[in-house]
Design an enzyme around this catalytic site. Structure first.
Site, short mmCIF file in Angstrom:
data_model
loop_
_atom_site.label_atom_id
_atom_site.label_comp_id
_atom_site.label_asym_id
_atom_site.label_seq_id
_atom_site.Cartn_x
_atom_site.Cartn_y
_atom_site.Cartn_z
N CYS A 46 -13.96 -15.03 -12.64
CA CYS A 46 -12.55 -15.37 -12.87
C CYS A 46 -12.37 -16.13 -14.17
CB CYS A 46 -12.03 -16.21 -11.70
SG CYS A 46 -10.42 -16.97 -11.98
N CYS A 336 -2.79 -43.29 -8.12
CA CYS A 336 -3.14 -44.30 -7.11
C CYS A 336 -4.67 -44.42 -7.11
CB CYS A 336 -2.62 -43.87 -5.75
SG CYS A 336 -2.82 -45.13 -4.46
#
Length: 364
Positions: A46, A336
């Site tokens: 890919c 975060c």
């Protein structure tokens, strides 16, 4: 052919995205590139994944997805993916040899693929997805042969190395829809990549050696596991190396208000600035953006029912935390981050600690 189920989930008809071209119209070699750059060509299944991985390397200027090795002019994605044209999905890598060598690109390539699979790569099956190195001159050919021989004798794989070496031939640029697919369609790309089995295979095969290419060509490096166990506390090791999470409101930097930068506790690479830190109310250090986007690697995390975007450091490959789309303007992002993954360097210590180039962040 790419798994119909995965491909169907990921991709809508290109026309819905305003992509009406079926071919680029010219071979890539005919397009002007920076004279200082050199060219390398690889096929590793890919091309979305191979393009993404090569673009992470310092010294790589641009990576183009396309088709090569076949005998049909102006091949389309549909024709190549169906097989029969003789083309492989491939990428052309334009790189600065003053910053990264061809040998380093070869190292990186082996850590992206299964070189023992002659029938394709991971979920993508067929000769159009097999792996190959296309050399552009005798020096590249010699380097590729040496690199492949070294891998074969390393004992890394139980099966023979079948990745082909071929002289480079005409390369056709893939449709615009496929260029930078991992950026333009990040959610579909991350879903495809996770379900393809590529990363699971690579982590199992290479473990801590998966990303040595970037770290060996930077002043920032990841120590081996024995060193890390000595340097890190049990919590820091669990968070950075085992993708753990520290308690909210009970960590070192959630309420830190001093000016300075936050660096990867493992490698020391600079990650975030106090200018971009804000109180998210979550109990963890939160930032609206990194100092440099290239310092952060994003990948999909399926540990919970709802997929999340995990963020890791580029050179240390440390688990840092997660990225969410509920942050403040202008980015709208919330990085975060676990305090256990970070080390704070006050602005007054930047020169002393080796970060003099970042003093400019704090000049009035």
């Amino acid at each position: 052919m790419r798994s119909a189920l995965l491909y169907g989930v990921m991709i809508l008809i290109p026309l819905l995205y305003g992509c009406s071209e079926s071919i680029a119209g010219k071979p890539l070699e005919m397009q002007k590139m920076d004279d200082k750059l050199e060219l390398a060509t690889f096929a590793g299944g890919c091309f979305w994944c191979v393009e993404s991985d090569f673009e992470k390397l310092e010294g790589v200027q641009e990576v183009i997805s396309g088709y090569t090795g076949g005998s049909v002019d102006q091949p389309s994605y549909e024709a190549v993916s169906a097989g029969g044209t003789g083309h492989l999905e491939a990428v052309q890598v334009y790189y600065d040899p003053q910053r990264i060598s061809y040998e380093t690109l070869l190292e990186a390539f082996w850590r992206q693929i299964d070189p023992t699979d002659s029938g394709g790569q991971f979920v993508d099956r067929g000769e159009q997805y097999r792996s190959a190195i296309f050399y552009h001159n005798p020096q590249q050919q010699a380097a590729a042969e040496k690199s492949r021989a070294a891998l074969a004798s390393s004992g890394r794989f139980d099966r023979p190395i079948v990745t082909e070496l071929q002289a480079a031939s005409r390369f056709w640029r893939a449709e615009s829809y496929h260029q930078d697919y991992y950026k333009k369609n990040s959610l579909r790309y991350k879903f495809y990549r996770y379900r393809s089995g590529r990363d699971q295979f690579l982590r199992k095969t290479w473990g801590d050696e998966l990303h040595p290419v970037t770290s060996s060509h930077s002043k920032y490096r990841k120590p081996d596991q024995a060193e890390l166990r000595q340097q890190l506390t049990p919590l820091q090791f669990r968070v950075t190396q085992e993708e753990g999470t520290e308690p909210a409101f009970d960590n070192e930097y959630w309420d830190e208000k001093r000016e300075g930068i936050y660096v990867d506790r493992v490698s020391g690479e600079p990650l975030f600035s106090s200018h971009d830190k804000y109180d998210s109310g979550t109990g963890w250090p939160s930032f609206s953006r990194p100092i440099n986007d290239a310092a952060i690697v994003e990948q999909q995390d399926y540990k919970l029912i709802i997929p999340r975007t995990e963020v890791r450091s580029r050179y240390g490959d440390s688990h840092l935390g997660h990225l969410f789309d509920d942050g403040p303007e202008p980015t709208g992002k919330r990085y975060c981050i676990n305090s256990a993954s970070l080390r704070f360097v006050a602005k007054e210590q930047l020169v002393e600690k080796g970060y003099s180039e970042l003093e400019a962040l704090f000049r009035e």
